[in-house]
Design a protein around this motif. Structure first.
Motif, PDB file in Angstrom:
ATOM      1  N   ALA A  63     -46.986   3.338  37.454  1.00  9.51           N
ATOM      2  CA  ALA A  63     -47.698   3.423  38.732  1.00  9.51           C
ATOM      3  C   ALA A  63     -46.845   2.963  39.914  1.00  9.51           C
ATOM      4  O   ALA A  63     -47.030   3.421  41.038  1.00  9.51           O
ATOM      5  CB  ALA A  63     -48.961   2.572  38.669  1.00  9.51           C
ATOM      6  N   GLY A  89     -39.535  -1.370  35.526  1.00  9.70           N
ATOM      7  CA  GLY A  89     -39.131  -2.786  35.495  1.00  9.70           C
ATOM      8  C   GLY A  89     -40.326  -3.705  35.636  1.00  9.70           C
ATOM      9  O   GLY A  89     -40.326  -4.807  35.121  1.00  9.70           O
ATOM     10  N   LEU A 107     -40.001  -7.375  36.191  1.00 15.17           N
ATOM     11  CA  LEU A 107     -38.567  -7.669  36.320  1.00 15.17           C
ATOM     12  C   LEU A 107     -38.103  -6.921  37.563  1.00 15.17           C
ATOM     13  O   LEU A 107     -38.094  -5.690  37.589  1.00 15.17           O
ATOM     14  CB  LEU A 107     -37.785  -7.195  35.091  1.00 15.17           C
ATOM     15  N   PHE A 124     -59.363   0.769  34.796  1.00 14.72           N
ATOM     16  CA  PHE A 124     -58.919   1.579  33.676  1.00 14.72           C
ATOM     17  C   PHE A 124     -60.151   1.859  32.831  1.00 14.72           C
ATOM     18  O   PHE A 124     -60.804   0.930  32.364  1.00 14.72           O
ATOM     19  CB  PHE A 124     -57.927   0.716  32.889  1.00 14.72           C
TER      20      PHE A 124
HETATM   21  C1  LIG Z   1     -42.566 -14.998  38.927  1.00 11.35           C
HETATM   22  C2  LIG Z   1     -42.299 -14.690  37.474  1.00 11.35           C
HETATM   23  C3  LIG Z   1     -41.294 -15.370  36.813  1.00 11.35           C
HETATM   24  C4  LIG Z   1     -41.041 -15.096  35.463  1.00 11.35           C
HETATM   25  N1  LIG Z   1     -39.999 -15.716  34.844  1.00 11.35           N
HETATM   26  C5  LIG Z   1     -39.676 -15.390  33.574  1.00 11.35           C
HETATM   27  C6  LIG Z   1     -38.513 -15.928  32.958  1.00 11.35           C
HETATM   28  O1  LIG Z   1     -37.736 -16.663  33.580  1.00 11.35           O
HETATM   29  N2  LIG Z   1     -38.244 -15.592  31.662  1.00 11.35           N
HETATM   30  C7  LIG Z   1     -39.054 -14.738  30.943  1.00 11.35           C
HETATM   31  O2  LIG Z   1     -38.756 -14.459  29.770  1.00 11.35           O
HETATM   32  N3  LIG Z   1     -40.161 -14.190  31.525  1.00 11.35           N
HETATM   33  C8  LIG Z   1     -40.481 -14.489  32.805  1.00 11.35           C
HETATM   34  N4  LIG Z   1     -41.562 -13.925  33.404  1.00 11.35           N
HETATM   35  C9  LIG Z   1     -42.441 -13.077  32.578  1.00 11.35           C
HETATM   36  C10 LIG Z   1     -41.869 -11.683  32.383  1.00 11.35           C
HETATM   37  O3  LIG Z   1     -41.380 -11.196  33.592  1.00 11.35           O
HETATM   38  C11 LIG Z   1     -42.980 -10.800  31.838  1.00 11.35           C
HETATM   39  O4  LIG Z   1     -43.491 -11.358  30.642  1.00 11.35           O
HETATM   40  C12 LIG Z   1     -42.518  -9.387  31.499  1.00 11.35           C
HETATM   41  O5  LIG Z   1     -41.659  -8.879  32.482  1.00 11.35           O
HETATM   42  C13 LIG Z   1     -43.776  -8.541  31.360  1.00 11.35           C
HETATM   43  O6  LIG Z   1     -43.417  -7.196  31.071  1.00 11.35           O
HETATM   44  P1  LIG Z   1     -44.568  -6.132  30.815  1.00 11.35           P
HETATM   45  O7  LIG Z   1     -43.915  -4.828  30.638  1.00 11.35           O
HETATM   46  O8  LIG Z   1     -45.468  -6.587  29.750  1.00 11.35           O
HETATM   47  O9  LIG Z   1     -45.481  -6.157  32.114  1.00 11.35           O
HETATM   48  P2  LIG Z   1     -45.078  -5.636  33.586  1.00 11.35           P
HETATM   49  O10 LIG Z   1     -43.677  -5.969  33.888  1.00 11.35           O
HETATM   50  O11 LIG Z   1     -46.149  -6.142  34.483  1.00 11.35           O
HETATM   51  O12 LIG Z   1     -45.183  -4.063  33.432  1.00 11.35           O
HETATM   52  C14 LIG Z   1     -46.377  -3.351  33.471  1.00 11.35           C
HETATM   53  C15 LIG Z   1     -46.079  -2.054  34.218  1.00 11.35           C
HETATM   54  O13 LIG Z   1     -47.233  -1.238  34.184  1.00 11.35           O
HETATM   55  C16 LIG Z   1     -47.374  -0.613  35.446  1.00 11.35           C
HETATM   56  N5  LIG Z   1     -48.801  -0.270  35.575  1.00 11.35           N
HETATM   57  C17 LIG Z   1     -49.842  -1.106  35.806  1.00 11.35           C
HETATM   58  N6  LIG Z   1     -51.002  -0.418  35.795  1.00 11.35           N
HETATM   59  C18 LIG Z   1     -50.672   0.878  35.541  1.00 11.35           C
HETATM   60  C19 LIG Z   1     -51.425   2.059  35.401  1.00 11.35           C
HETATM   61  N7  LIG Z   1     -52.764   2.043  35.501  1.00 11.35           N
HETATM   62  N8  LIG Z   1     -50.764   3.227  35.154  1.00 11.35           N
HETATM   63  C20 LIG Z   1     -49.408   3.250  35.032  1.00 11.35           C
HETATM   64  N9  LIG Z   1     -48.649   2.146  35.148  1.00 11.35           N
HETATM   65  C21 LIG Z   1     -49.273   0.981  35.398  1.00 11.35           C
HETATM   66  C22 LIG Z   1     -46.932  -1.668  36.446  1.00 11.35           C
HETATM   67  O14 LIG Z   1     -46.558  -1.064  37.673  1.00 11.35           O
HETATM   68  C23 LIG Z   1     -45.750  -2.289  35.694  1.00 11.35           C
HETATM   69  O15 LIG Z   1     -44.539  -1.666  35.999  1.00 11.35           O
HETATM   70  C24 LIG Z   1     -41.838 -14.157  34.754  1.00 11.35           C
HETATM   71  C25 LIG Z   1     -42.851 -13.469  35.435  1.00 11.35           C
HETATM   72  C26 LIG Z   1     -43.077 -13.713  36.773  1.00 11.35           C
HETATM   73  C27 LIG Z   1     -44.134 -12.923  37.481  1.00 11.35           C
END
Ligand SMILES: Cc1cc2nc3c(=O)[nH]c(=O)nc-3n(C[C@H](O)[C@H](O)[C@H](O)COP(=O)(O)OP(=O)(O)OC[C@H]3O[C@@H](n4cnc5c(N)ncnc54)[C@H](O)[C@@H]3O)c2cc1C
Length: 505
Positions: free
Chosen positions: A72, A76, A79, A323
């Motif tokens: 969406a 990344g 990240l 959703f």
């Molecule tokens: C400030 C901060 C600091 C952090 N520091 C660390 C750290 O130092 N070390 C570490 O290991 N982890 C850290 N984390 C945690 C780590 O970044 C996350 O656990 C990881 O990046 C999550 O990945 P994900 O793919 O599960 O979720 P997300 O990265 O949130 O990915 C979900 C994706 O889905 C997309 N999306 C959402 N809804 C929809 C939809 N309806 N349709 C299509 N796409 C959609 C979003 O745009 C997003 O790109 C940190 C997080 C934050 C916020």
């Protein structure tokens, strides 16, 4: 594995034994049915979870399967980087624990590099003074810890090491193809019922039980959890242990930015990345099997497509997404949970070292400031951050020079707060996000299997929220999807796996 019948020598007296063989086969438990691979798979979200899931799904199902990844916003997800003075800086997920084997593997496969580490010192600030300060001397640091907290730091280390040692079993299980259909089963296989309970009781409670002092919890554990999750020592013990492991051990990051892992994995799998927001999934059936219709909206309008298998990698709960799931019986319910708001302010400016008790900025020695859980303290942590590309000649700015600081807080910083932390500044870039689960509101862990071939990856964040946990969950979902598709039930939710993997070839 037995060769196919066509390879049997034709002269063997096959016919007379056929009835006996048929009777024997009928008595044996059914072997996994050979089934064609799914024609198409959808992954919702292209953060680390979605990218890693796409990569692992392709690894297991093969390159012939059509793989669509819906995103969406930007590849990344959490990240991401911000640009200050033509240099990029991590604004969110920044550091990776040394023992993160999937992340290490991704970096290797993609030909990426570890970022050069630039040393710096940390301290814990109470709002009035530093309660603990790191020095250049290892022995002096140990002495200070002992002086303030007795052997609490040793007890903490032993506790974290025990959790990590058990957690590392997951890599063996996954290498042998084992998967888990729930987060509870996954945790149970690693550390028994004690690991499951660690998602339901607080880190403070667990640490006090192993003899860590209340003062150590209040000063050190609270500071680490505020800087990692923006939350208190009521964070569940498992999530707390993962965060404390990161604070204790050596960490690393990806040269060029951690988000390169996501774009790299998607490129490697040649997944079809579709820029669209998924609005819902509805269930249909074709030839007696489930078919999932993914509905989406993009700047070009609304659309939908059908898939044999879907993995959702974006947190599904009322405060995060609109959703819908249609035609499912029983219906797929919302997961009652909330996320913790978090604000990252990347500030390019001159630190106000006087606020921290150093009137002469040249003498300010710290690059990372954590904070205790003090009422009215308006920020959780701040670090003097380095760019994502670090040349051999790079050096940190002197404390009196303008530098780039990342400040984490629950609310956006207002002008007076910025002026408290910085004498002056050139720029402030603010990212507001629902960063991590709000752990004090945690109840039961969310499911992994939503329907026959519909999976949910992000629930693992309720166990712990980090890049490696997400990668572990992505591998688990891919293995689970593959084993279920081929009905290889012996590779799902098996007990006594430590023994099994030791005796397997
Ligand atoms: C400030 C901060 C600091 C952090 N520091 C660390 C750290 O130092 N070390 C570490 O290991 N982890 C850290 N984390 C945690 C780590 O970044 C996350 O656990 C990881 O990046 C999550 O990945 P994900 O793919 O599960 O979720 P997300 O990265 O949130 O990915 C979900 C994706 O889905 C997309 N999306 C959402 N809804 C929809 C939809 N309806 N349709 C299509 N796409 C959609 C979003 O745009 C997003 O790109 C940190 C997080 C934050 C916020």
């Amino acid at each position: 594995m037995a060769p196919p019948p066509a390879a049997l020598p034709p002269l063997l007296p096959v016919l007379p034994v056929l009835p006996a063989l048929a009777a024997l086969l009928a008595a044996l438990p059914a072997a996994p049915a050979a089934r064609a691979a799914p024609r198409s798979i959808a992954v919702v979200g292209a953060g680390l979870g979605g990218s890693a899931a796409a990569y692992f799904l392709q690894q297991h199902f093969g390159p012939q399967v059509q793989l669509d990844v819906y995103e969406a916003a930007g590849v990344g997800g959490r990240l991401a980087t911000v640009t200050v003075n033509k240099q990029q800086y991590e604004s969110r997920g920044a550091s990776i624990h040394a023992l993160s084997l999937h992340m290490q593997d991704f970096v290797k496969i993609l030909g990426l590099k570890h970022r050069r580490e630039v040393a710096g010192k940390s301290a814990i600030f109470s709002g009035e003074h530093f309660v603990l300060e790191e020095t250049d001397w290892y022995l002096l640091n140990l002495f200070r810890l002992w002086w303030h907290y007795g052997i609490s730091f040793l007890r903490l280390q032993m506790w974290v090491e025990e959790v990590m040692e058990k957690f590392m079993r997951i890599y063996k299980y996954q290498a042998h193809g084992y998967a888990f259909s729930s987060l509870e089963e996954l945790l149970r296989s690693l550390g028994g019922e004690a690991f499951v309970n660690m998602t339901q009781r607080s880190v403070a409670e667990s640490l006090l039980e192993v003899g860590v002092t209340q003062r150590f919890v209040d000063d050190v554990i609270a500071a680490v959890l505020r800087s990692s999750y923006g939350q208190s020592v009521l964070v569940p013990a498992f999530a707390g242990a993962m965060s404390l492991a990161g604070a204790q051990g050596s960490t690393w990051a990806v040269e060029g930015g951690n988000k390169l892992v996501c774009s790299g994995l998607l490129k490697l799998t040649k997944a079809n990345v579709i820029s669209a927001r998924v609005t819902g999934i509805s269930l249909h059936s074709s030839e007696g099997r489930a078919l999932y219709q993914v509905h989406y909206e993009s700047p070009e309008g609304q659309g939908s497509a059908f898939y044999d298998l879907v993995v959702v990698t974006t947190p599904l709960h009322p405060s995060r997404s609109n959703f819908t799931f249609d035609n499912f019986d029983p219906p797929i319910a919302d997961f009652p949970a909330a996320f913790q708001p978090s604000v990252t302010s990347v500030v390019h400016g001159y630190l106000n070292s006087s606020y921290f008790g150093f009137p002469d900025p040249k003498l300010f020695p710290f690059t990372s400031i954590l904070t205790t859980d003090t009422p009215d303290l308006f920020f959780h942590a701040m670090d003097n951050i380095c760019p994502v590309n670090i040349s051999a000649a790079f050096r940190r700015k002197q404390p009196q020079e303008a530098a780039v600081w990342r400040v984490l807080s629950q609310q956006p910083l207002d002008k007076p707060q910025l002026k408290t932390l910085f004498r002056s500044y050139y720029s402030v870039q603010v990212t507001e996000r629902q960063a991590h689960p709000r752990y004090d509101a945690a109840k039961a862990l969310p499911p992994v299997v939503l329907h026959e071939n519909l999976f949910y990856l992000s629930g693992v964040e309720w166990v712990a929220s980090s890049m490696e946990m997400i990668a572990v969950a992505a591998k688990n979902v891919a293995l689970l999807a593959y084993n279920r598709w081929h009905q290889d039930l012996e590779k799902i939710d098996q007990k006594d796996l430590m023994h099994k993997v030791k005796t397997e070839l």
